[in-house]
Design an enzyme around this catalytic site. Structure first.
Site, PDB file in Angstrom:
ATOM      1  N   TYR A 440      -0.654  -0.438  -4.420  1.00  0.00           N
ATOM      2  CA  TYR A 440      -0.727   0.926  -4.964  1.00  0.00           C
ATOM      3  C   TYR A 440      -1.871   1.728  -4.336  1.00  0.00           C
ATOM      4  O   TYR A 440      -2.466   2.580  -4.993  1.00  0.00           O
ATOM      5  CB  TYR A 440      -0.870   0.888  -6.494  1.00  0.00           C
ATOM      6  CG  TYR A 440       0.054  -0.114  -7.119  1.00  0.00           C
ATOM      7  CD1 TYR A 440       1.427   0.140  -7.229  1.00  0.00           C
ATOM      8  CD2 TYR A 440      -0.412  -1.345  -7.552  1.00  0.00           C
ATOM      9  CE1 TYR A 440       2.295  -0.802  -7.763  1.00  0.00           C
ATOM     10  CE2 TYR A 440       0.448  -2.294  -8.092  1.00  0.00           C
ATOM     11  CZ  TYR A 440       1.794  -2.011  -8.189  1.00  0.00           C
ATOM     12  OH  TYR A 440       2.650  -2.955  -8.700  1.00  0.00           O
ATOM     13  N   HIS A 441      -2.135   1.480  -3.034  1.00  0.00           N
ATOM     14  CA  HIS A 441      -3.279   2.108  -2.377  1.00  0.00           C
ATOM     15  C   HIS A 441      -2.888   2.777  -1.058  1.00  0.00           C
ATOM     16  O   HIS A 441      -3.536   2.552  -0.032  1.00  0.00           O
ATOM     17  CB  HIS A 441      -4.362   1.056  -2.097  1.00  0.00           C
ATOM     18  CG  HIS A 441      -4.918   0.389  -3.303  1.00  0.00           C
ATOM     19  ND1 HIS A 441      -5.483  -0.880  -3.278  1.00  0.00           N
ATOM     20  CD2 HIS A 441      -4.994   0.796  -4.594  1.00  0.00           C
ATOM     21  CE1 HIS A 441      -5.887  -1.216  -4.484  1.00  0.00           C
ATOM     22  NE2 HIS A 441      -5.597  -0.215  -5.308  1.00  0.00           N
ATOM     23  N   PRO A 442      -1.854   3.619  -1.001  1.00  0.00           N
ATOM     24  CA  PRO A 442      -1.502   4.255   0.267  1.00  0.00           C
ATOM     25  C   PRO A 442      -2.596   5.222   0.733  1.00  0.00           C
ATOM     26  O   PRO A 442      -3.173   5.958  -0.061  1.00  0.00           O
ATOM     27  CB  PRO A 442      -0.204   4.998  -0.052  1.00  0.00           C
ATOM     28  CG  PRO A 442      -0.260   5.245  -1.527  1.00  0.00           C
ATOM     29  CD  PRO A 442      -0.968   4.050  -2.103  1.00  0.00           C
TER      30      PRO A 442
END
Length: 516
Positions: A440-442
């Site tokens: 969940y870290h683009p």
């Protein structure tokens, strides 16, 4: 209201910090435009409820293209569609990253972004009166703390690392990043400390910032080469707001999308989407990358106590191979089952999640069309570099070693995923391809730098236009080696200083300008 000093597009982590800091001690009109609604949903403020918000009205609910390197799977990318952005949905872990992350940015030409340059801003953000004053600050808007009473199985994880000779650190944000310990959490008095709670709401209450919710920005507005405002939809109507400066803080997905819809991006991609090219900036939407996360699970030999915090209270940073220069793996202990929805395990199982925090794979973001309502095409190219696959397999083996420690004897049942029988190297690689997904870290789609692939310069100004900056996780040249929310807050803090300070002359991109 038709003209303001600064428009901040997006009330996410960076936007909240930026708007609050910009308005301090200045007679400036700052307006924040947020596409989502107010952060009034009770689930937002209940720390253990964060997974329950995925797919709800506060989630943009993006998804990737089928990932060839990850068994052809489509991965869900929750992103906050609410005041606070993804800081209102995330797991509330507060870790800055490794000193080397920021020094690498500076080494690539991003002057002012080294760890030593940024440390005063990291300290300014926080209130940690019992921390090491060389590294931790006092009097800031956020109060990060480790769990005061961690779950006993979280303690077993730290003790397992100690038992096996791993370094145990008192503070991942202090002198010792590598090793195991209890990470800081953005939880105060049993409630989430989102960027909205810590930064934006106090600024709005003081009258320093105006927040407009339900405002979906469709395009940037220009007069010649200068960005003069935005055009946004609210309550079914298109409205326009003018400003002396526009700062896009819409995140790694929506910031490049807005630039491209406004004619700033790779000329060929824009033409394919039917968009007139204002400035050919090839880097917009490129360099998309993300941490990977994979659950390795065991059935519980006894009931795990219910959560008191965020479901994940302890971590370990380690190297996938002895010759790695810095830690590239983040082991997050999660005391509930955590895995992709394609798997099923017994209730009460617990997880050692293996996170790849220095991925080599790079992907792309492209527009599906010029329609602002159309979701972009997201291809993070997971596991397309063999180094990423090998690192995840090494992480799986290290997770198994940790779980075998005596500290876990009271808790350890049968291995649920991938299962004791999965030992063959190719079987392990196959499990990684099927079990690894987003952390969940683009980041990275409006890359900061000095070369032709950069979208913004180290002052965060967009190439080829004036009075326009981007300030959020999209500007990271390379992802930080930890949960990205802390760095996103830092980017907002840094951007405020850049806007308030004197800046060098605008960049001249010469031949890159393709006028309309």
């Amino acid at each position: 209201m038709s003209h303001v000093d600064v428009i901040v597009v997006g009330a996410g982590s960076s936007g909240c910090a930026l708007a609050a800091r910009l308005s301090e001690g200045r007679d400036a009109k700052v307006v924040v435009l947020e596409a989502g609604g107010e952060d009034s949903l009770e689930l937002i403020h209940t720390p253990a409820a964060w997974p329950a918000m995925w797919g709800t009205e506060v989630d943009w609910a993006y998804e990737t293209t089928p990932q060839a390197g990850a068994a052809g799977q489509v991965h869900q990318w929750p992103r906050g569609k609410v005041v606070g952005g993804s800081s209102s949905l995330n797991g509330m872990v507060y870790i800055r990253g490794n000193r080397a992350d920021f020094d690498a940015w500076a080494y690539q030409g991003c002057v002012g972004w080294s760890y030593d340059d940024l440390l005063p801003l990291f300290k300014r953000m926080e209130n940690v009166p019992d921390g090491d004053p060389r590294y931790r600050g006092v009097g800031g808007p956020i109060d990060p703390r480790p769990a005061a009473n961690p779950n006993p199985i979280s303690t077993a994880f730290v003790e397992a690392a100690r038992e096996q000779g791993r370094t145990v650190t008192d503070d991942f944000n202090g002198e010792q990043f590598e090793g195991a310990g209890y990470h800081d959490l953005l939880i105060k008095d049993g409630r989430r400390q989102s960027a909205a709670v810590a930064y934006l709401h106090p600024a709005v209450a003081r009258g320093d910032v105006e927040l407009v919710t339900g405002a979906h920005v469709h395009q940037l507005v220009f007069a010649g080469d200068r960005c003069t405002g935005v055009r946004y939809q609210r309550d079914g109507r298109l409205e326009e707001l003018q400003a002396d400066e526009v700062i896009v803080c819409a995140g790694a997905i929506d910031s490049p999308s807005l630039l491209m819809r406004s004619g700033i991006g790779p000329a060929d991609d824009l033409a394919e989407a039917g968009i007139d090219v204002r400035v050919d900036v090839p880097g917009v939407g490129r360099n998309l990358h993300d941490h990977l996360l994979m659950g390795v699970l065991w059935e519980a030999a006894q009931p795990v106590p219910p959560p008191g915090y965020n479901l994940a209270e302890s971590s370990m940073f380690a190297r996938s191979r002895p010759d790695a220069l810095v830690p590239d793996l983040h082991f997050m202990f999660i005391h509930v089952p955590f895995h992709l929805p394609t798997y099923a395990v017994a209730e009460g199982s617990w997880t050692i999640a293996v996170g790849l925090v220095r991925p080599a794979s790079r992907g792309t973001l492209r527009l599906a069309s010029a329609d602002p309502a159309a979701k972009p095409i997201l291809d993070p190219a997971y596991l397309t570099e063999r180094a990423d696959l090998d690192a995840m397999v090494a992480g799986l083996e290290q997770a198994r070693q940790l779980a075998a420690a005596h500290a876990f004897d009271p808790w350890r049942g049968a291995e649920a995923l991938p299962g004791e029988g999965v030992r063959d190297p190719e079987a392990l690689r196959d499990f990684v391809r099927h079990a690894a997904g987003t952390y969940y870290h683009p980041v990275g789609t409006c890359r900061m730098g000095v070369g032709p692939d950069a979208v913004v310069d180290p002052q965060l100004r967009v190439r080829g236009v004036e009075s326009l900056r981007v300030a959020d996780a999209s500007i990271m040249p390379d992802i930080v080696s930890a949960n990205t929310n802390t760095a996103a807050l830092l980017i907002g803090e840094k951007a405020a200083d850049l806007v308030k300070g004197s800046a060098p002359a605008p960049i001249d991109v010469g031949h890159a300008r393709v006028g309309i």
